[in-house]
Design a protein around this motif. Structure first.
Motif, mmCIF file in Angstrom:
data_model
loop_
_atom_site.group_PDB
_atom_site.id
_atom_site.type_symbol
_atom_site.label_atom_id
_atom_site.label_comp_id
_atom_site.label_asym_id
_atom_site.label_seq_id
_atom_site.Cartn_x
_atom_site.Cartn_y
_atom_site.Cartn_z
ATOM 1 N N ARG A 145 0.802 -1.087 -0.039
ATOM 2 C CA ARG A 145 0.029 0.053 -0.110
ATOM 3 C C ARG A 145 0.864 1.332 -0.038
ATOM 4 N NH1 ARG A 145 -4.680 2.474 4.428
ATOM 5 N NH2 ARG A 145 -2.626 2.870 5.493
ATOM 6 N N LEU A 146 0.962 1.991 -0.952
ATOM 7 C CA LEU A 146 1.379 3.358 -1.321
ATOM 8 C C LEU A 146 0.595 4.414 -0.336
ATOM 9 C CD1 LEU A 146 2.901 3.066 -4.846
ATOM 10 C CD2 LEU A 146 3.857 2.183 -2.836
ATOM 11 N N SER A 147 1.255 5.353 0.104
ATOM 12 C CA SER A 147 0.775 6.501 0.779
ATOM 13 C C SER A 147 1.236 7.661 0.096
ATOM 14 C CB SER A 147 0.554 6.586 2.213
ATOM 15 O OG SER A 147 0.232 5.406 2.825
ATOM 16 N N CYS A 148 0.467 8.760 -0.033
ATOM 17 C CA CYS A 148 0.796 10.308 -0.581
ATOM 18 C C CYS A 148 0.289 11.178 0.339
ATOM 19 C CB CYS A 148 0.549 10.483 -1.930
ATOM 20 S SG CYS A 148 0.894 11.859 -2.711
ATOM 21 N N ALA A 149 1.157 11.638 1.352
ATOM 22 C CA ALA A 149 0.620 12.987 2.058
ATOM 23 C C ALA A 149 0.850 14.272 1.544
ATOM 24 C CB ALA A 149 1.309 12.763 3.457
ATOM 25 N N ALA A 150 -0.149 14.954 1.449
ATOM 26 C CA ALA A 150 -0.204 16.370 0.989
ATOM 27 C C ALA A 150 -0.168 17.391 2.128
ATOM 28 C CB ALA A 150 -1.378 16.571 0.040
ATOM 29 N N SER A 151 0.632 18.447 1.726
ATOM 30 C CA SER A 151 0.506 19.752 2.347
ATOM 31 C C SER A 151 0.476 20.989 1.411
ATOM 32 C CB SER A 151 1.712 19.810 3.646
ATOM 33 O OG SER A 151 2.876 19.606 2.703
ATOM 34 N N GLY A 152 0.019 21.962 1.998
ATOM 35 C CA GLY A 152 0.160 23.319 1.259
ATOM 36 C C GLY A 152 -1.371 23.910 0.935
ATOM 37 N N ARG A 153 -1.737 24.143 -0.245
ATOM 38 C CA ARG A 153 -3.167 24.590 -0.481
ATOM 39 C C ARG A 153 -4.209 23.334 -0.221
ATOM 40 N NH1 ARG A 153 -3.336 27.217 -6.263
ATOM 41 N NH2 ARG A 153 -5.243 27.697 -5.233
ATOM 42 N N THR A 154 -5.537 24.002 0.102
ATOM 43 C CA THR A 154 -6.591 23.145 0.169
ATOM 44 C C THR A 154 -6.715 21.631 -0.669
ATOM 45 O OG1 THR A 154 -7.776 25.243 0.677
ATOM 46 C CG2 THR A 154 -9.021 22.979 0.493
ATOM 47 N N PHE A 155 -6.279 20.726 0.082
ATOM 48 C CA PHE A 155 -6.518 19.444 -0.386
ATOM 49 C C PHE A 155 -7.687 19.082 -1.120
ATOM 50 C CE2 PHE A 155 -4.325 15.168 -1.174
ATOM 51 C CZ PHE A 155 -5.339 14.449 -0.773
ATOM 52 N N ARG A 156 -8.799 19.637 -0.687
ATOM 53 C CA ARG A 156 -9.965 19.105 -1.091
ATOM 54 C C ARG A 156 -10.317 19.721 -2.412
ATOM 55 N NH1 ARG A 156 -11.389 20.016 4.307
ATOM 56 N NH2 ARG A 156 -11.991 17.906 5.172
ATOM 57 N N ARG A 157 -9.376 20.528 -3.223
ATOM 58 C CA ARG A 157 -9.484 21.081 -4.574
ATOM 59 C C ARG A 157 -8.751 20.378 -5.471
ATOM 60 N NH1 ARG A 157 -10.205 27.801 -3.488
ATOM 61 N NH2 ARG A 157 -11.835 27.591 -1.847
ATOM 62 N N TYR A 158 -8.235 19.138 -4.979
ATOM 63 C CA TYR A 158 -7.299 18.756 -6.134
ATOM 64 C C TYR A 158 -7.660 17.340 -6.406
ATOM 65 C CZ TYR A 158 -3.607 22.198 -5.541
ATOM 66 O OH TYR A 158 -2.856 23.210 -5.612
ATOM 67 N N LEU B 163 9.349 3.026 -10.370
ATOM 68 C CA LEU B 163 9.297 4.120 -9.330
ATOM 69 C C LEU B 163 7.865 4.671 -9.472
ATOM 70 C CD1 LEU B 163 10.865 5.757 -7.356
ATOM 71 C CD2 LEU B 163 11.458 7.254 -9.427
ATOM 72 N N TYR B 164 6.937 4.868 -8.373
ATOM 73 C CA TYR B 164 5.735 5.227 -8.524
ATOM 74 C C TYR B 164 5.945 6.542 -7.877
ATOM 75 C CZ TYR B 164 3.712 0.628 -9.681
ATOM 76 O OH TYR B 164 3.376 -0.380 -10.146
ATOM 77 N N TYR B 165 4.852 7.542 -8.647
ATOM 78 C CA TYR B 165 4.861 8.833 -8.237
ATOM 79 C C TYR B 165 3.222 9.291 -7.920
ATOM 80 C CZ TYR B 165 9.554 9.661 -10.543
ATOM 81 O OH TYR B 165 10.616 9.559 -10.785
ATOM 82 N N CYS B 166 3.305 10.153 -6.895
ATOM 83 C CA CYS B 166 2.128 10.731 -6.693
ATOM 84 C C CYS B 166 1.907 11.956 -7.241
ATOM 85 C CB CYS B 166 1.917 10.976 -5.146
ATOM 86 S SG CYS B 166 0.487 11.615 -4.568
ATOM 87 N N ALA B 167 0.807 12.441 -7.875
ATOM 88 C CA ALA B 167 0.604 13.888 -8.525
ATOM 89 C C ALA B 167 -0.632 14.388 -8.073
ATOM 90 C CB ALA B 167 0.715 13.619 -9.922
ATOM 91 N N ALA B 168 -0.725 15.896 -8.020
ATOM 92 C CA ALA B 168 -1.948 16.493 -7.703
ATOM 93 C C ALA B 168 -2.335 17.406 -8.979
ATOM 94 C CB ALA B 168 -1.764 17.419 -6.396
ATOM 95 N N ASP B 169 -3.541 17.479 -9.083
ATOM 96 C CA ASP B 169 -3.938 18.137 -10.144
ATOM 97 C C ASP B 169 -5.184 19.219 -9.628
ATOM 98 O OD1 ASP B 169 -6.075 17.276 -13.184
ATOM 99 O OD2 ASP B 169 -5.491 19.094 -12.738
ATOM 100 N N TYR B 170 -5.186 20.579 -9.841
ATOM 101 C CA TYR B 170 -5.863 21.461 -9.306
ATOM 102 C C TYR B 170 -7.111 21.553 -10.294
ATOM 103 C CZ TYR B 170 -7.553 25.596 -6.719
ATOM 104 O OH TYR B 170 -8.268 26.459 -6.019
ATOM 105 N N SER B 171 -8.081 20.468 -9.950
ATOM 106 C CA SER B 171 -9.364 20.500 -10.920
ATOM 107 C C SER B 171 -10.089 19.560 -10.320
ATOM 108 C CB SER B 171 -8.622 19.572 -12.267
ATOM 109 O OG SER B 171 -9.852 19.438 -12.974
#
Length: 124
Positions: free
Chosen positions: A19-32, A93-101
């Protein structure tokens, strides 16, 4: 932008799970919308899975459909990738990514922020 940190990669035998995890910080996560991609040396980074901010919409690459599950915990600002029935060809190599959408995308150019990656190695 949002900052992303992946964890949970490792070495596993074929048929096993991670199980991979990706922790986010910064701008409002709920908008991504969030996505997972993977890349082998010398190859293009390819789409694995994506999920919208509410968790109500998901998309998977055909190669992982039925084996991988993406989920999101907005309270923890974390997205997960549960990987079952792993195969040697899942080694990457597994990457997590965020899309402001509000929508989810398969195209890597749609994503605004990326993590540093976590290595998954599946032995036969």
């Amino acid at each position: 932008q949002v900052q992303l940190v992946e964890s949970g990669g490792g070495l596993v035998q074929a048929g096993g799970s991670l199980r991979l995890s990706c922790a986010a910080s910064g701008r409002t996560f709920r908008r991504y919308a969030m996505g997972w991609f993977r890349q082998a040396p010398g190859k293009e980074r390819e789409f694995v899975a994506a999920i919208n901010s509410s968790g109500g919409s998901t998309d998977y690459a055909d190669s992982v459909k039925g084996r991988f599950t993406i989920s999101i915990d907005s309270a923890k600002n974390t997205v997960y990738l549960q990987m079952n029935s792993l195969k040697p060809e899942d080694t990457d190599l597994y990457y997590c990514a965020a899309d402001y959408s509000l929508a989810i995308h398969r195209t890597r150019d749609e994503y605004d922020s990326w993590g540093q990656g976590t290595q998954v190695t599946v032995s036969s």
